[in-house]
Design a protein around this motif. Structure first.
Motif, PDB file in Angstrom:
ATOM      1  N   UNK A   1      45.679  41.100  36.125  1.00 53.75           N
ATOM      2  CA  UNK A   1      44.473  42.240  35.832  1.00 53.75           C
ATOM      3  C   UNK A   1      44.351  42.668  34.546  1.00 53.75           C
ATOM      4  N   UNK A   2      45.563  43.049  33.977  1.00 55.46           N
ATOM      5  CA  UNK A   2      45.760  43.556  32.431  1.00 55.46           C
ATOM      6  C   UNK A   2      45.283  42.551  31.534  1.00 55.46           C
ATOM      7  N   UNK A   3      45.633  41.287  31.808  1.00 54.93           N
ATOM      8  CA  UNK A   3      45.319  40.213  31.069  1.00 54.93           C
ATOM      9  C   UNK A   3      43.621  39.959  31.055  1.00 54.93           C
ATOM     10  N   UNK A   4      43.179  40.160  32.125  1.00 57.46           N
ATOM     11  CA  UNK A   4      41.796  40.109  32.410  1.00 57.46           C
ATOM     12  C   UNK A   4      40.906  41.112  31.566  1.00 57.46           C
ATOM     13  N   UNK A   5      41.292  42.462  31.704  1.00 54.93           N
ATOM     14  CA  UNK A   5      40.707  43.378  30.903  1.00 54.93           C
ATOM     15  C   UNK A   5      40.979  43.070  29.322  1.00 54.93           C
ATOM     16  N   UNK A   6      42.168  42.638  28.984  1.00 55.10           N
ATOM     17  CA  UNK A   6      42.324  42.233  27.468  1.00 55.10           C
ATOM     18  C   UNK A   6      41.494  41.301  27.057  1.00 55.10           C
ATOM     19  N   UNK A   7      41.165  40.098  27.553  1.00 52.18           N
ATOM     20  CA  UNK A   7      40.303  38.999  27.289  1.00 52.18           C
ATOM     21  C   UNK A   7      38.912  39.112  27.683  1.00 52.18           C
ATOM     22  N   UNK A   8      38.549  40.417  28.633  1.00 52.16           N
ATOM     23  CA  UNK A   8      37.077  40.706  28.984  1.00 52.16           C
ATOM     24  C   UNK A   8      36.694  39.652  29.754  1.00 52.16           C
ATOM     25  N   UNK A   9      37.330  38.987  30.681  1.00 51.71           N
ATOM     26  CA  UNK A   9      36.840  38.142  31.517  1.00 51.71           C
ATOM     27  C   UNK A   9      35.821  38.906  32.538  1.00 51.71           C
ATOM     28  N   UNK A  10      34.896  38.114  33.018  1.00 54.36           N
ATOM     29  CA  UNK A  10      33.919  38.982  33.815  1.00 54.36           C
ATOM     30  C   UNK A  10      34.153  38.857  35.460  1.00 54.36           C
ATOM     31  N   UNK A  11      34.669  37.938  35.900  1.00 51.91           N
ATOM     32  CA  UNK A  11      35.029  37.602  37.157  1.00 51.91           C
ATOM     33  C   UNK A  11      36.390  37.318  37.403  1.00 51.91           C
TER      34      UNK A  11
ATOM     35  N   UNK B   1      40.892  46.976  38.630  1.00 50.16           N
ATOM     36  CA  UNK B   1      39.820  46.674  37.617  1.00 50.16           C
ATOM     37  C   UNK B   1      38.411  47.656  37.626  1.00 50.16           C
ATOM     38  N   UNK B   2      38.574  48.578  38.482  1.00 46.68           N
ATOM     39  CA  UNK B   2      37.419  49.456  38.826  1.00 46.68           C
ATOM     40  C   UNK B   2      36.678  49.887  37.579  1.00 46.68           C
ATOM     41  N   UNK B   3      37.451  50.246  36.501  1.00 48.28           N
ATOM     42  CA  UNK B   3      36.697  50.900  35.389  1.00 48.28           C
ATOM     43  C   UNK B   3      36.624  49.780  34.265  1.00 48.28           C
ATOM     44  N   UNK B   4      36.488  48.617  34.676  1.00 47.79           N
ATOM     45  CA  UNK B   4      36.769  47.569  33.536  1.00 47.79           C
ATOM     46  C   UNK B   4      35.387  46.735  33.704  1.00 47.79           C
ATOM     47  N   UNK B   5      34.452  46.998  34.460  1.00 46.00           N
ATOM     48  CA  UNK B   5      33.147  45.964  34.570  1.00 46.00           C
ATOM     49  C   UNK B   5      33.505  44.582  35.086  1.00 46.00           C
ATOM     50  N   UNK B   6      34.373  44.467  35.914  1.00 45.49           N
ATOM     51  CA  UNK B   6      34.957  43.057  36.149  1.00 45.49           C
ATOM     52  C   UNK B   6      34.803  42.996  37.705  1.00 45.49           C
ATOM     53  N   UNK B   7      34.167  41.883  38.294  1.00 46.72           N
ATOM     54  CA  UNK B   7      33.818  41.639  39.436  1.00 46.72           C
ATOM     55  C   UNK B   7      35.124  40.814  40.184  1.00 46.72           C
ATOM     56  N   UNK B   8      35.469  41.145  41.195  1.00 47.90           N
ATOM     57  CA  UNK B   8      36.592  40.658  41.972  1.00 47.90           C
ATOM     58  C   UNK B   8      35.996  39.687  43.052  1.00 47.90           C
ATOM     59  N   UNK B   9      36.192  38.577  42.775  1.00 45.62           N
ATOM     60  CA  UNK B   9      35.852  37.552  43.924  1.00 45.62           C
ATOM     61  C   UNK B   9      36.831  36.932  44.842  1.00 45.62           C
ATOM     62  N   UNK B  10      36.429  36.379  46.064  1.00 44.37           N
ATOM     63  CA  UNK B  10      37.429  35.921  46.925  1.00 44.37           C
ATOM     64  C   UNK B  10      36.948  34.573  47.483  1.00 44.37           C
ATOM     65  N   UNK B  11      38.151  33.872  47.812  1.00 43.60           N
ATOM     66  CA  UNK B  11      38.052  32.781  48.442  1.00 43.60           C
ATOM     67  C   UNK B  11      37.969  32.876  50.221  1.00 43.60           C
ATOM     68  N   UNK B  12      37.141  32.190  50.761  1.00 44.59           N
ATOM     69  CA  UNK B  12      36.872  32.229  52.071  1.00 44.59           C
ATOM     70  C   UNK B  12      37.369  31.024  52.777  1.00 44.59           C
ATOM     71  N   UNK B  13      38.034  30.782  54.086  1.00 45.51           N
ATOM     72  CA  UNK B  13      38.300  29.504  54.465  1.00 45.51           C
ATOM     73  C   UNK B  13      39.328  28.718  53.618  1.00 45.51           C
ATOM     74  N   UNK B  14      40.071  29.511  52.816  1.00 45.24           N
ATOM     75  CA  UNK B  14      40.814  28.953  51.748  1.00 45.24           C
ATOM     76  C   UNK B  14      42.139  28.462  52.329  1.00 45.24           C
ATOM     77  N   UNK B  15      42.868  27.357  51.736  1.00 43.33           N
ATOM     78  CA  UNK B  15      42.306  26.418  50.949  1.00 43.33           C
ATOM     79  C   UNK B  15      41.809  25.113  51.661  1.00 43.33           C
ATOM     80  N   UNK B  16      41.513  24.860  53.020  1.00 43.11           N
ATOM     81  CA  UNK B  16      41.386  24.032  53.605  1.00 43.11           C
ATOM     82  C   UNK B  16      39.886  23.753  54.123  1.00 43.11           C
ATOM     83  N   UNK B  17      39.256  24.810  54.337  1.00 43.99           N
ATOM     84  CA  UNK B  17      37.880  24.922  55.057  1.00 43.99           C
ATOM     85  C   UNK B  17      37.678  24.842  56.516  1.00 43.99           C
TER      86      UNK B  17
END
Length: 223
Positions: A28-38, A53-69
């Motif tokens: 997450x620190x690296x995410x903020x440094x490089x300004x990735x959005x998601x 990441x709450x103050x960094x304007x970054x969306x947290x995504x999640x995999x569902x049914x990972x990793x076989x489906x």
């Protein structure tokens, strides 16, 4: 490609099963440094990453049914609802590969529809594991995904062999048309790799090697 634009379309991921809380914090620190959005983290870490990441304007995504489906639809829906409660803002679900291979297309479509419904309007991407499918199955998957109301078709997890190829991205783009989302993921390790799949038609990229790609190096791993 302009690197600022590339940063905007990269989903930076840390999904390895052995990731620790310290790994997530550094990520997450690296995410903020490089300004990735998601970013994408496993469900267990969604709440923690969201807090970091709450103050960094970054969306947290999640995999569902990972990793076989192969989880039941009820399990995928429950997982989705819990992830959203914990702060997830994007959903990447795995298609039911067994049902797809069995040509049980109504089951595949219903599975996606229920997760889309549980996502309550959040961007939902459906991973199809292109390396495991025939060309016909890839095209059929795209049709079902679009009919089910998802927003993107995604090539792969990177955990089940293979990953994004230029040929597959071109095929998916052809199958879904110009307006639908195509996410390339799996094996994208260099800036050249990223540019190639974008040229082929991808408008999102998923990779754990985002920093190396932006910095002009080569990332390790296949996810």
């Amino acid at each position: 490609m302009d690197k600022e634009k590339l940063v905007d379309i990269i989903d930076y991921t840390l999904l390895k099963p052995t990731a620790t809380r310290d790994d997530i914090r550094r990520f997450c620190e690296t995410t903020k440094k490089y300004k990735f959005k998601t970013v994408f983290v496993n469900p267990f870490y969604v709440s923690y990453a969201n807090e970091l990441l709450k103050n960094a304007n970054v969306k947290v995504g999640v995999p569902i049914g990972f990793s076989l489906g192969g989880a039941t639809t009820k399990t995928k829906v429950t997982e989705t609802i819990e992830a959203i409660k914990n702060g997830a803002k994007e959903i990447d679900m795995l298609i039911n590969l067994g049902a797809l291979k069995s040509k049980e297309y109504d089951i595949v479509k219903h599975d996606i529809e229920e997760v889309v419904k549980a996502s309550s309007g959040l961007i939902t991407k459906v991973i199809i594991e292109t390396a495991l499918l025939t060309e016909e199955e890839k095209i059929t998957s795209c049709k079902l995904i679009m009919e089910a109301g998802a927003n993107y078709v995604k090539t792969a997890t990177g955990f089940n062999g293979g990953g994004a190829t230029v040929e597959d991205v071109k095929l998916l783009r052809s199958a879904v048309g110009e307006e639908f989302g195509v996410k390339a993921a799996g094996g994208i390790r260099t800036l050249k790799d990223a540019e190639a799949v974008i040229e082929a038609g991808a408008n999102r990229i998923g990779t754990s090697g985002a920093v190396a790609i932006i910095s002009g190096g080569k990332a390790e791993g296949n996810y």
